[in-house]
Design an enzyme around this catalytic site. Structure first.
Site, PDB file in Angstrom:
ATOM      1  N   ARG A 147       0.655  -0.909  -0.279  1.00 32.93           N
ATOM      2  CA  ARG A 147       0.192  -0.294  -0.264  1.00 32.93           C
ATOM      3  C   ARG A 147       1.073   0.637  -0.249  1.00 32.93           C
ATOM      4  O   ARG A 147       1.686   1.511   0.903  1.00 32.93           O
ATOM      5  CB  ARG A 147      -0.878  -0.132   1.278  1.00 32.93           C
ATOM      6  CG  ARG A 147      -2.026   1.103   1.165  1.00 32.93           C
ATOM      7  CD  ARG A 147      -2.782   0.744   3.034  1.00 32.93           C
ATOM      8  NE  ARG A 147      -1.870   2.397   3.424  1.00 32.93           N
ATOM      9  CZ  ARG A 147      -2.815   2.274   4.078  1.00 32.93           C
ATOM     10  NH1 ARG A 147      -4.391   1.877   4.754  1.00 32.93           N
ATOM     11  NH2 ARG A 147      -2.044   3.438   4.975  1.00 32.93           N
ATOM     12  N   TYR A 159      -3.346  12.582   7.019  1.00 35.02           N
ATOM     13  CA  TYR A 159      -4.268  11.032   7.926  1.00 35.02           C
ATOM     14  C   TYR A 159      -3.791   9.746   7.178  1.00 35.02           C
ATOM     15  O   TYR A 159      -4.242   9.992   6.289  1.00 35.02           O
ATOM     16  CB  TYR A 159      -5.466  11.222   8.386  1.00 35.02           C
ATOM     17  CG  TYR A 159      -5.974   9.881   8.820  1.00 35.02           C
ATOM     18  CD1 TYR A 159      -5.660   9.664  10.242  1.00 35.02           C
ATOM     19  CD2 TYR A 159      -6.330   8.809   7.941  1.00 35.02           C
ATOM     20  CE1 TYR A 159      -6.149   8.875  11.449  1.00 35.02           C
ATOM     21  CE2 TYR A 159      -6.718   8.003   8.690  1.00 35.02           C
ATOM     22  CZ  TYR A 159      -6.261   7.943  10.370  1.00 35.02           C
ATOM     23  OH  TYR A 159      -6.539   6.744  11.260  1.00 35.02           O
ATOM     24  N   ASP A 210      -5.250   4.162  -0.094  1.00 34.89           N
ATOM     25  CA  ASP A 210      -6.212   4.358   0.880  1.00 34.89           C
ATOM     26  C   ASP A 210      -6.580   5.565   0.802  1.00 34.89           C
ATOM     27  O   ASP A 210      -5.439   6.536   1.415  1.00 34.89           O
ATOM     28  CB  ASP A 210      -5.936   3.953   2.411  1.00 34.89           C
ATOM     29  CG  ASP A 210      -7.093   3.723   3.316  1.00 34.89           C
ATOM     30  OD1 ASP A 210      -7.601   4.199   2.803  1.00 34.89           O
ATOM     31  OD2 ASP A 210      -6.181   3.306   4.388  1.00 34.89           O
ATOM     32  N   HIS A 212      -9.162   6.608   2.659  1.00 34.63           N
ATOM     33  CA  HIS A 212      -9.215   7.386   4.299  1.00 34.63           C
ATOM     34  C   HIS A 212     -10.903   7.963   4.373  1.00 34.63           C
ATOM     35  O   HIS A 212     -10.599   8.797   5.068  1.00 34.63           O
ATOM     36  CB  HIS A 212      -8.213   7.799   4.931  1.00 34.63           C
ATOM     37  CG  HIS A 212      -6.878   7.111   5.660  1.00 34.63           C
ATOM     38  ND1 HIS A 212      -6.296   7.371   5.020  1.00 34.63           N
ATOM     39  CD2 HIS A 212      -6.947   5.937   6.420  1.00 34.63           C
ATOM     40  CE1 HIS A 212      -5.235   6.094   5.495  1.00 34.63           C
ATOM     41  NE2 HIS A 212      -5.613   5.595   6.159  1.00 34.63           N
ATOM     42  N   GLU A 236      -9.225   1.985  -1.692  1.00 33.65           N
ATOM     43  CA  GLU A 236     -10.176   1.463  -0.392  1.00 33.65           C
ATOM     44  C   GLU A 236     -10.783   3.012   0.438  1.00 33.65           C
ATOM     45  O   GLU A 236      -9.913   3.943  -0.071  1.00 33.65           O
ATOM     46  CB  GLU A 236      -9.209   1.180   0.971  1.00 33.65           C
ATOM     47  CG  GLU A 236      -9.182   1.015   2.287  1.00 33.65           C
ATOM     48  CD  GLU A 236      -8.485   0.513   3.387  1.00 33.65           C
ATOM     49  OE1 GLU A 236      -7.042  -0.028   2.586  1.00 33.65           O
ATOM     50  OE2 GLU A 236      -8.118   1.583   4.272  1.00 33.65           O
ATOM     51  N   GLU A 262     -13.894  -1.571   6.929  1.00 30.37           N
ATOM     52  CA  GLU A 262     -12.435  -1.868   7.916  1.00 30.37           C
ATOM     53  C   GLU A 262     -13.632  -1.470   9.393  1.00 30.37           C
ATOM     54  O   GLU A 262     -13.255  -1.530  10.973  1.00 30.37           O
ATOM     55  CB  GLU A 262     -12.058  -1.079   8.174  1.00 30.37           C
ATOM     56  CG  GLU A 262     -11.551   0.624   8.164  1.00 30.37           C
ATOM     57  CD  GLU A 262     -10.011   1.492   7.834  1.00 30.37           C
ATOM     58  OE1 GLU A 262      -9.147   0.574   6.728  1.00 30.37           O
ATOM     59  OE2 GLU A 262      -9.889   2.246   8.289  1.00 30.37           O
ATOM     60  N   ARG A 283     -13.495  -5.367   3.382  1.00 32.06           N
ATOM     61  CA  ARG A 283     -12.491  -5.097   4.719  1.00 32.06           C
ATOM     62  C   ARG A 283     -13.240  -5.247   6.399  1.00 32.06           C
ATOM     63  O   ARG A 283     -12.212  -4.986   7.061  1.00 32.06           O
ATOM     64  CB  ARG A 283     -12.600  -3.938   4.639  1.00 32.06           C
ATOM     65  CG  ARG A 283     -11.353  -3.225   3.331  1.00 32.06           C
ATOM     66  CD  ARG A 283      -9.777  -2.942   3.333  1.00 32.06           C
ATOM     67  NE  ARG A 283      -9.269  -2.194   4.120  1.00 32.06           N
ATOM     68  CZ  ARG A 283      -8.205  -2.432   4.976  1.00 32.06           C
ATOM     69  NH1 ARG A 283      -7.937  -3.913   4.724  1.00 32.06           N
ATOM     70  NH2 ARG A 283      -7.999  -1.451   6.170  1.00 32.06           N
ATOM     71  N   GLU A 339      -4.426  -7.763   5.388  1.00 31.19           N
ATOM     72  CA  GLU A 339      -3.394  -6.348   5.308  1.00 31.19           C
ATOM     73  C   GLU A 339      -2.387  -6.817   6.945  1.00 31.19           C
ATOM     74  O   GLU A 339      -3.314  -7.275   7.338  1.00 31.19           O
ATOM     75  CB  GLU A 339      -4.278  -5.275   5.742  1.00 31.19           C
ATOM     76  CG  GLU A 339      -3.859  -3.485   6.501  1.00 31.19           C
ATOM     77  CD  GLU A 339      -4.169  -2.626   6.913  1.00 31.19           C
ATOM     78  OE1 GLU A 339      -5.443  -3.084   6.777  1.00 31.19           O
ATOM     79  OE2 GLU A 339      -3.735  -1.266   7.360  1.00 31.19           O
ATOM     80  N   TRP A 402     -15.399  16.462   3.167  1.00 30.76           N
ATOM     81  CA  TRP A 402     -14.291  16.403   2.663  1.00 30.76           C
ATOM     82  C   TRP A 402     -14.712  18.129   2.007  1.00 30.76           C
ATOM     83  O   TRP A 402     -16.461  18.305   2.338  1.00 30.76           O
ATOM     84  CB  TRP A 402     -15.147  15.335   0.637  1.00 30.76           C
ATOM     85  CG  TRP A 402     -16.794  15.892   0.561  1.00 30.76           C
ATOM     86  CD1 TRP A 402     -17.345  16.881   0.121  1.00 30.76           C
ATOM     87  CD2 TRP A 402     -17.711  14.996   0.800  1.00 30.76           C
ATOM     88  NE1 TRP A 402     -18.429  16.630  -0.391  1.00 30.76           N
ATOM     89  CE2 TRP A 402     -18.413  15.474  -0.040  1.00 30.76           C
ATOM     90  CE3 TRP A 402     -17.510  13.331   1.227  1.00 30.76           C
ATOM     91  CZ2 TRP A 402     -19.958  14.616   0.576  1.00 30.76           C
ATOM     92  CZ3 TRP A 402     -18.893  12.964   1.636  1.00 30.76           C
ATOM     93  CH2 TRP A 402     -19.833  13.038   0.809  1.00 30.76           C
TER      94      TRP A 402
HETATM   95  C1  CS2 Z   1      -6.206   1.757   8.170  1.00 33.87           C
HETATM   96  C2  CS2 Z   1      -6.000   2.330   9.486  1.00 33.87           C
HETATM   97  O1  CS2 Z   1      -5.185   0.466   8.045  1.00 33.87           O
HETATM   98  C3  CS2 Z   1      -5.679   0.988   7.435  1.00 33.87           C
HETATM   99  O2  CS2 Z   1      -6.686   0.208   5.897  1.00 33.87           O
HETATM  100  O3  CS2 Z   1      -7.047   2.859   7.504  1.00 33.87           O
HETATM  101  O4  CS2 Z   1      -4.329   2.572   9.886  1.00 33.87           O
HETATM  102  C4  CS2 Z   1      -7.471   2.634  10.238  1.00 33.87           C
HETATM  103  O5  CS2 Z   1      -6.195   4.115  10.013  1.00 33.87           O
HETATM  104  C5  CS2 Z   1      -6.488   3.017  11.652  1.00 33.87           C
HETATM  105  O6  CS2 Z   1      -7.155   0.981  12.397  1.00 33.87           O
HETATM  106  C6  CS2 Z   1      -7.693   3.209  13.341  1.00 33.87           C
HETATM  107  O7  CS2 Z   1      -7.481   2.855  14.174  1.00 33.87           O
HETATM  108 MG    MG Z   2      -7.691   2.117   5.577  1.00 31.66          MG
END
Ligand code: CS2
Ligand code: MG
Length: 402
Positions: A147, A159, A210, A212, A236, A262, A283, A339, A402
């Site tokens: 990634r 982030y 990602d 996010h 992602e 996730e 995820r 992951e 956004w």
């Molecule tokens: C992230 C994570 O792994 C990922 O794809 O999105 O690092 C996420 O930010 C953290 O697990 C939040 O606790």
């Molecule tokens: Mg993520």
């Protein structure tokens, strides 16, 4: 057989982890991860104050019945705290049952469907060059999937772009750190990163990215299109995950594969996305989606609709969750990728484990159960430290995704 004790162990070997340990009158015991990043004590209290007392005297072999008891019995179904608590009990009971049987858990789940679990690592850098240099390191270590996240000029500390190499921890301050976001600045950078990455790394390695949850649906559609020439394994969390219908728009514009989930804790979060084939990878993972019992249900539904799994595996998921995910990954037909962010050495010492990395794949090992232990004396030497995930504002100081 009866459960005689169920207790929560909180430890912070570099970051906080909440672990449930269940003991029985037969001597067998099991572990489950209950960590929810930034909200650890809420799950610890849910377990200690509300769940553990109801477990004493129950038959630990009745895994499905216990799941239903905790899910339906609470009246307040779903939600990240509830589902992480149920996940911890469920995982511990599977661990215990497999130990009783003298088998590695994946054997109880139907046996191995593959020889190993392909994992992806994390290449982060402030600049494109730095990110690519990191990606090269992963390829040299044998990773088949990486990634890539890079800094965005004009946005200090974006982030998900770690300054640490190999490890990554977004929850780094007691109170939430405030960060900036601008999709306008970010959107042209990501395609430049992947153009340079394909040039430098070639076409064999799988590349992932990602976003996010930071884009609007139409921005995500644009990004997906712009990334098409670089053949990503997935894009992602393009848009906020609580709005599944947004993926209809994204999907209609791009062939870049999409991953999300996730933050999902229930099959109901994933249903529309899977049934309408709006994503390629789901995820959800063991600790945040109700344990092995519930995650298997999500994976079966996904398989019906041609969606594969890609379990979350950041450092805030403890080695107990990682092991559970690996046994699950090995045993299901529609596994996609796992992951894998490495834990610190302190964490690995607190949770000695049988899983091992080899040639781009992880294997859960053949120790009975999950193959993970906890050194409680060492765990106690790392007391809980309050830590929060950051909060993001746009450049005008407002808060929106956004
Ligand atoms: C992230 C994570 O792994 C990922 O794809 O999105 O690092 C996420 O930010 C953290 O697990 C939040 O606790
Ligand atoms: Mg993520």
């Amino acid at each position: 057989m009866k459960i005689t004790d169920a207790r929560v162990i909180i430890t912070c070997p570099g970051r906080n982890f909440v672990t449930l340990r269940i003991e029985t009158d037969a001597g067998a015991w099991g572990l489950g991860d209950a960590t929810v990043n930034g909200r650890e004590l809420a799950v610890a209290s849910y377990l200690t104050d509300h769940v553990c007392p109801t477990l004493i005297g129950r038959d630990p072999q009745r895994i499905e019945d216990t799941w239903q008891y905790l899910y339906r019995g609470a009246y307040w179904r779903r939600g990240p705290i509830t589902m992480a608590a149920i996940a911890a009990v469920d995982t511990a009971l599977w661990d215990l049952k497999a130990k009783q049987a003298g088998l590695p858990l994946y054997q109880l789940l139907g046996g191995a469907c593959r020889d190993g679990v392909m994992v992806y690592g994390h290449a982060n850098g402030e600049t494109i060059e730095e990110t690519i240099a990191e990606a090269r390191r992963y390829v040299a270590m044998g990773y088949r999937a990486v990634r890539l996240q890079t800094g965005v000029p004009g946005l200090p500390r974006a982030y998900g772009v770690s300054r640490d190499k190999l490890f990554y921890e977004p929850a780094h301050s007691a109170d939430p750190d405030e960060q900036l976001w601008s999709t306008h600045r970010y959107l042209p950078v990501a395609p430049r990163l992947f153009a340079a990455a394909r040039e430098a790394l070639g076409w064999e390695v799988h590349l992932l990215h990602d976003a996010h949850h930071r884009l609007s649906p139409i921005e995500a559609a644009r990004l997906g299109r712009d990334l098409e020439p670089y053949r990503l394994f997935w894009l992602e969390d393009a848009t906020p995950a609580e709005d599944p219908a947004a993926f209809r728009l994204i999907r209609s514009h791009t062939t870049t594969p999409l991953a999300v989930g996730e933050v999902f804790n229930s099959i109901h979060d994933a249903r529309l996305l899977i049934e309408e084939r709006l994503i390629d990878y789901i995820r959800a993972t063991v600790v945040h989606a109700g344990g092995i019992t519930h995650l298997r249900r999500i994976a079966s539904m996904a398989d019906l609709h041609g969606v594969k799994t890609g379990c979350h595996g950041a450092t805030d998921l403890s080695p107990v969750c990682m092991a559970a995910a690996l046994h699950f990954d090995l045993s299901i037909p529609n596994f996609g990728v796992q992951e894998y962010m490495r834990h610190t050495q302190e964490t690995d010492r607190v949770f000695p484990h049988a899983y091992r990395f080899e040639d781009g794949y992880l294997h859960p090992g053949d120790a009975p159960g999950l193959g993970v232990d906890i050194d409680e004396a060492l765990a106690a030497s790392f007391p809980y430290r309050r830590a929060s995930l950051p909060v993001t504002r746009l450049e005008d100081g407002s808060m929106h995704d956004w």
